[in-house]
Design a protein around this motif. Structure first.
Motif, PDB file in Angstrom:
ATOM      1  N   LEU B  24       0.840  -1.201   0.000  1.00  0.00           N
ATOM      2  CA  LEU B  24       0.000   0.000   0.000  1.00  0.00           C
ATOM      3  C   LEU B  24       0.871   1.246   0.000  1.00  0.00           C
ATOM      4  N   SER B  25       1.924   1.241   0.831  1.00  0.00           N
ATOM      5  CA  SER B  25       2.804   2.415   0.897  1.00  0.00           C
ATOM      6  C   SER B  25       3.492   2.652  -0.443  1.00  0.00           C
ATOM      7  N   ALA B  63       3.281   3.573   9.121  1.00  0.00           N
ATOM      8  CA  ALA B  63       3.570   3.339  10.541  1.00  0.00           C
ATOM      9  C   ALA B  63       3.454   1.857  10.882  1.00  0.00           C
ATOM     10  N   ILE B  64       2.388   1.220  10.409  1.00  0.00           N
ATOM     11  CA  ILE B  64       2.218  -0.201  10.723  1.00  0.00           C
ATOM     12  C   ILE B  64       3.260  -1.022   9.958  1.00  0.00           C
ATOM     13  N   GLY B  65       3.572  -0.591   8.750  1.00  0.00           N
ATOM     14  CA  GLY B  65       4.597  -1.286   7.971  1.00  0.00           C
ATOM     15  C   GLY B  65       5.937  -1.307   8.686  1.00  0.00           C
ATOM     16  N   VAL B  66       6.318  -0.170   9.263  1.00  0.00           N
ATOM     17  CA  VAL B  66       7.601  -0.099   9.967  1.00  0.00           C
ATOM     18  C   VAL B  66       7.567  -0.961  11.228  1.00  0.00           C
ATOM     19  N   ALA B 133       8.891   7.822  -1.975  1.00  0.00           N
ATOM     20  CA  ALA B 133       8.423   6.803  -2.923  1.00  0.00           C
ATOM     21  C   ALA B 133       9.605   5.954  -3.413  1.00  0.00           C
ATOM     22  N   LEU B 134      10.711   6.610  -3.728  1.00  0.00           N
ATOM     23  CA  LEU B 134      11.893   5.869  -4.169  1.00  0.00           C
ATOM     24  C   LEU B 134      12.429   4.976  -3.056  1.00  0.00           C
ATOM     25  N   GLY B 135      12.479   5.545  -1.848  1.00  0.00           N
ATOM     26  CA  GLY B 135      12.996   4.791  -0.702  1.00  0.00           C
ATOM     27  C   GLY B 135      12.201   3.518  -0.488  1.00  0.00           C
ATOM     28  N   SER B 136      10.865   3.630  -0.592  1.00  0.00           N
ATOM     29  CA  SER B 136      10.053   2.444  -0.346  1.00  0.00           C
ATOM     30  C   SER B 136      10.322   1.404  -1.441  1.00  0.00           C
ATOM     31  N   MET B 137      10.633   1.870  -2.654  1.00  0.00           N
ATOM     32  CA  MET B 137      10.932   0.894  -3.703  1.00  0.00           C
ATOM     33  C   MET B 137      12.342   0.297  -3.554  1.00  0.00           C
ATOM     34  N   ALA B 195      -1.852  -2.569  -5.602  1.00  0.00           N
ATOM     35  CA  ALA B 195      -2.455  -2.439  -4.266  1.00  0.00           C
ATOM     36  C   ALA B 195      -2.782  -0.976  -3.981  1.00  0.00           C
ATOM     37  N   GLY B 196      -1.865  -0.072  -4.297  1.00  0.00           N
ATOM     38  CA  GLY B 196      -2.090   1.357  -4.058  1.00  0.00           C
ATOM     39  C   GLY B 196      -3.188   1.904  -4.957  1.00  0.00           C
ATOM     40  N   ALA B 197      -3.107   1.577  -6.255  1.00  0.00           N
ATOM     41  CA  ALA B 197      -4.067   2.123  -7.213  1.00  0.00           C
ATOM     42  C   ALA B 197      -5.490   1.710  -6.852  1.00  0.00           C
ATOM     43  N   PHE B 198      -5.672   0.444  -6.479  1.00  0.00           N
ATOM     44  CA  PHE B 198      -7.038  -0.008  -6.197  1.00  0.00           C
ATOM     45  C   PHE B 198      -7.548   0.480  -4.836  1.00  0.00           C
ATOM     46  N   LEU B 199      -6.654   0.825  -3.928  1.00  0.00           N
ATOM     47  CA  LEU B 199      -7.120   1.477  -2.693  1.00  0.00           C
ATOM     48  C   LEU B 199      -7.734   2.829  -3.053  1.00  0.00           C
TER      49      LEU B 199
END
Lengths: 342, 452
Positions: B24-25, B63-66, B133-137, B195-199
């Protein structure tokens, strides 16, 4: 023992630096957490939370990266300690989850019971995290029972003894002092005056713990001072440590809070340096059977991996420092609550 | 239950729960880069408000991801100590690189993203969004590299014997670019974008049904639909590439995915079915003849290795892998269907006029989530009984100093805490959705015609 400055030593120092960075940075936000319940007013509690709001997450990354680096550089230490201290690590993980969630969710709803519940979770988790880390450090000093295959052969309760508990409490007191000083930097008016008062109390609390721990270490664990005897210039480190601690009340007295914070950070760094010198070249001391200890040589990855990691660190670390400094610069000054605040 | 099954269950529970959030992130990160980019370009406050709303949702998932991610990093050591000793030299570098390249970048700029609206200028803020966004990727890159090495180990040699044996790195880039890294990375990242797009599509659809935040909803849906269309079609390609890679590098896994028991050419491709592992047959199944052979080699004469060609103790469980894999593929096609339909109706000018479609949008958020989960189940259960394919069995990777009682305790606690966290997440997400974007700033610009 002959000292050689090789890759294993460099990685011992680098992981030490990562954990020192963690202790200095997350130290103050754990300290804010430990003091949190002493603040009663809701707005003041929000100011406490928002003083660490933009940075606590980044601070915790130092622990995550330290863990990753330990896994990569000294896999046996990572494996032995994390599996041997299973219950304590799992407890630590639960506390890290509770704390993160509490910070994030506390101010999302207005109900009193909701906020009180998360405040308690945040505070207790902060104290327990600091305590558990201290207990872990204490166990590294006392040594833990290992066998010839590098496995932990003790139980959970072997980790808990008066000395390790003392180191745990000392860590909590250190972070409380550190957090109180940070709080003074970030707050205004009434809360600021309150925190200033606590700085003095926490300094006294810390100094008592510190002196007790130091005496106990000198008496019961003389192995920690062996290198200092062999190479007396290392005493400069101990001196630096004492001066840094003594300088904190002096700076506070003169109203130079930022310098007090720097002093507090320096005392954390020098304490950890003393600890590192004391255990070197062991990372985990085996007690009894010191021949089974995990050292920077028998617990390390290959020279090739240590070299690759050094390159990764050399590329990455300047960026890390740049972000860290920029973030603290952008969010410098006193906390103001806005609609994006916690 | 013994330590092995408990530890595997615990890892499954903690990774499955964790894996709800980073996708999602990652997906929302891309979406926010687009909307904030549009704000910079058009100077229309509307896009800033839009970004601000999604930043709040992002912060929640992050937050929950971390919090659940730290668990993953420590769990290798707590429950899989022998595995950690064996792979540390190789696997650890990827994990450390993730920390130093991804986590610091993400968490540093996240502060600016969430709290920095008034502290930095719009360009610097946009830059921060981009970096998050880059960091998460980057994070996804390193963790998928590490996992891919467990599927298709490369760039290492084994040093030592017996309990002292371990994998040591010989070629860093061969390790990073192991045979499955690139395919699996593209496949995983695409799953995250979906996941992000459909949210976004789901929340937009909900507002339209409730007749609230109309411009916000329509605009969000359109942007997300474009993202979903491109990504879902791309996923067809990455999925195909991954499957061909599995056929080549992990034939036992492919055999389980399609329930192939005997070596054969003209192997069929099942659309669905139920595998009876004892009788070695697929019941209630419908299959396209020769299609599997054709797809993995563009030739119906391509030979597919069956499970019976592997020793009995080196075969993965078949039905779980088969079902998980087929569900993932089915959902993949559904996502393409929804995206194509949405874009087609948009082109016809009737996108928002069908209530049934809006309801499909609302529930579509679940589809990529389920696909991501069953995709991982396919990958990880399909690798069994190996923890590192061909090198170390899962049963050999356990912590020797951990007892079943300890894992029982932690497994139960993780399950309870995660259930609580999930309820909390849904509750707060719902709160944010009900609250909606701040409307006050939206009024000045005319609907559909952003002011310059």
């Amino acid at each position: 023992m002959e000292f050689t400055f090789d890759l294993n030593t460099i990685w011992f120092i680098l992981i030490g630096l990562l954990l020192t960075g963690y202790a200095i940075l997350d130290g103050f936000d754990l300290g804010i957490g430990a003091l949190h319940l002493l603040v009663k007013d809701d707005v003041e509690r929000r100011i406490m939370l928002n003083s660490i709001g933009p940075v606590w997450d980044g601070n915790e990354v130092w622990l995550v990266t330290g863990g990753g680096a330990l896994f990569a550089a000294f896999p046996h230490v990572y494996a032995t300690v994390f599996s041997g201290f299973y219950n304590a690590i799992i407890m630590l993980l639960f506390m890290l989850i509770f704390r993160a969630v509490a910070i994030e969710f506390r101010s999302k709803r207005p109900m009193k019971w909701w906020r009180q519940m998360w405040d308690v979770a945040f505070s207790i988790a902060s104290i327990l995290i600091a305590f558990l880390m201290g207990v872990a450090l204490g166990n590294i000093i006392t040594g833990i029972p290992l066998d010839a295959t590098k496995e932990y052969v003790g139980t959970f309760w072997d980790m808990i003894n008066p000395y390790t508990v003392l180191v745990g409490i000392t860590t909590v007191s250190l972070f409380m002092m550190h957090g109180a000083i940070y709080g003074v930097l970030k707050t205004e008016d009434q809360l600021n005056r309150k925190l200033k008062g606590w700085v003095n109390n926490t300094i006294i609390f810390f100094v008592i713990c510190y002196v007790t721990t130091t005496m106990a270490t000198l008496i019961y664990f003389p192995n920690m001072v062996k290198h200092f005897k062999d190479f007396p210039p290392l005493f400069a480190l101990a001196l630096l440590n004492m001066l840094a601690i003594a300088n904190i009340p002096r700076e506070i007295h003169h109203g130079r809070e930022f310098m007090a914070f720097v002093s507090s950070a320096a005392s954390i760094a020098s304490l950890l340096a003393l600890f590192a010198v004391g255990i070197f070249p062991n990372i985990v001391l085996s007690n009894p059977n010191p021949e089974f200890s995990l050292t920077i040589y028998n617990a390390a990855s290959s020279q090739k991996t240590l070299t690759i990691m050094l390159i990764i660190a050399a590329i990455g670390f300047p960026f890390v420092l740049a972000y860290t400094i920029s973030i603290y610069w952008i969010f410098r000054g006193k906390v103001k609550l806005t609609n994006m605040s916690y | 239950m013994d330590v092995e099954i408990l530890s595997r269950l615990q890892f499954a529970v903690t990774i499955a729960f964790h894996y709800i959030y980073p996708p999602l992130s990652i997906g929302l990160g891309v979406f926010m880069v687009i909307t904030e980019g549009m704000y910079l370009k058009t100077k229309d406050k509307f896009y800033e408000q839009m970004t601000k709303f999604w930043v709040k949702v992002f912060a929640l998932t992050f937050a929950i991801g971390v919090a659940t991610g730290i668990v993953m990093e420590f769990e290798f050591g707590t429950n899989w100590a022998t595995y950690s000793r064996f792979v540390g030299d190789v696997f650890g570098s990827a994990l450390a690189a993730e920390g130093i390249f991804a986590f610091f970048l993400e968490s540093g700029f996240l502060a600016v993203l969430v709290f920095g609206w008034d502290k930095v200028g719009p360009k610097m803020h946009f830059f921060s969004t981009l970096m998050v966004a880059l960091g998460s990727m980057f994070s996804a890159i390193w963790i998928v590299v590490a996992n891919s090495w467990m599927q298709t180990p490369a760039g290492y040699h084994i040093v030592g014997e017996g309990i002292n044996a371990r994998a040591e790195i010989t070629d860093f880039w061969a390790m990073v670019l192991n045979p499955s890294s690139v395919d699996r990375l593209l496949h995983t990242i695409s799953g995250c974008w979906l996941a992000g797009a459909f949210l976004v599509i789901s929340v937009g659809g909900y507002y339209l049904i409730k007749d609230k935040h109309i411009r916000f909803a329509k605009s969000s849906i359109k942007i997300a639909l474009v993202m979903a269309l491109i990504t879902s079609l791309f996923q067809l390609f990455t999925g195909h590439q991954s499957a061909v890679g599995v056929a080549k590098n992990q034939p036992a896994k492919l055999a389980a995915m399609e329930a192939v028991f005997d070596d054969q050419t003209n192997a069929p491709l099942y659309l669905f079915g139920w595998v009876n592992e004892d009788k070695q047959e697929v019941k209630f199944g419908i299959a396209i003849p020769s299609m599997l052979s054709y797809l993995i080699g563009w030739d119906v004469n391509t030979k597919v290795t069956g499970l019976n060609s592997f020793p009995k103790d080196e075969r993965p469980p078949v039905n779980i892998v088969f079902q998980a894999y087929h569900l993932m593929v089915a959902i993949g096609f559904m996502l393409i269907g929804i995206s194509v339909l949405g874009v087609f109706l948009w082109w016809k000018g009737t996108l928002f006029k069908h209530r049934w479609l809006l309801w499909i949008f609302v529930f579509s958020v679940l589809l990529p989530q389920i696909a991501n989960q069953v995709g991982w189940i396919t990958a990880e259960v399909g690798r069994q009984p190996w923890i590192v394919y061909g090198l170390m069995k899962t049963s050999e990777g356990l912590s020797k100093s951990v007892q079943a009682g300890q894992v029982w305790y932690s497994l139960i606690m993780f399950t309870l805490i995660y259930i609580g966290l999930f309820i909390l997440f849904i509750y707060l997400l719902n709160n944010k959705i009900q609250h909606g974007p701040e409307e006050a700033d939206l009024i000045p610009s005319e609907i559909g015609h952003p002011k310059a």
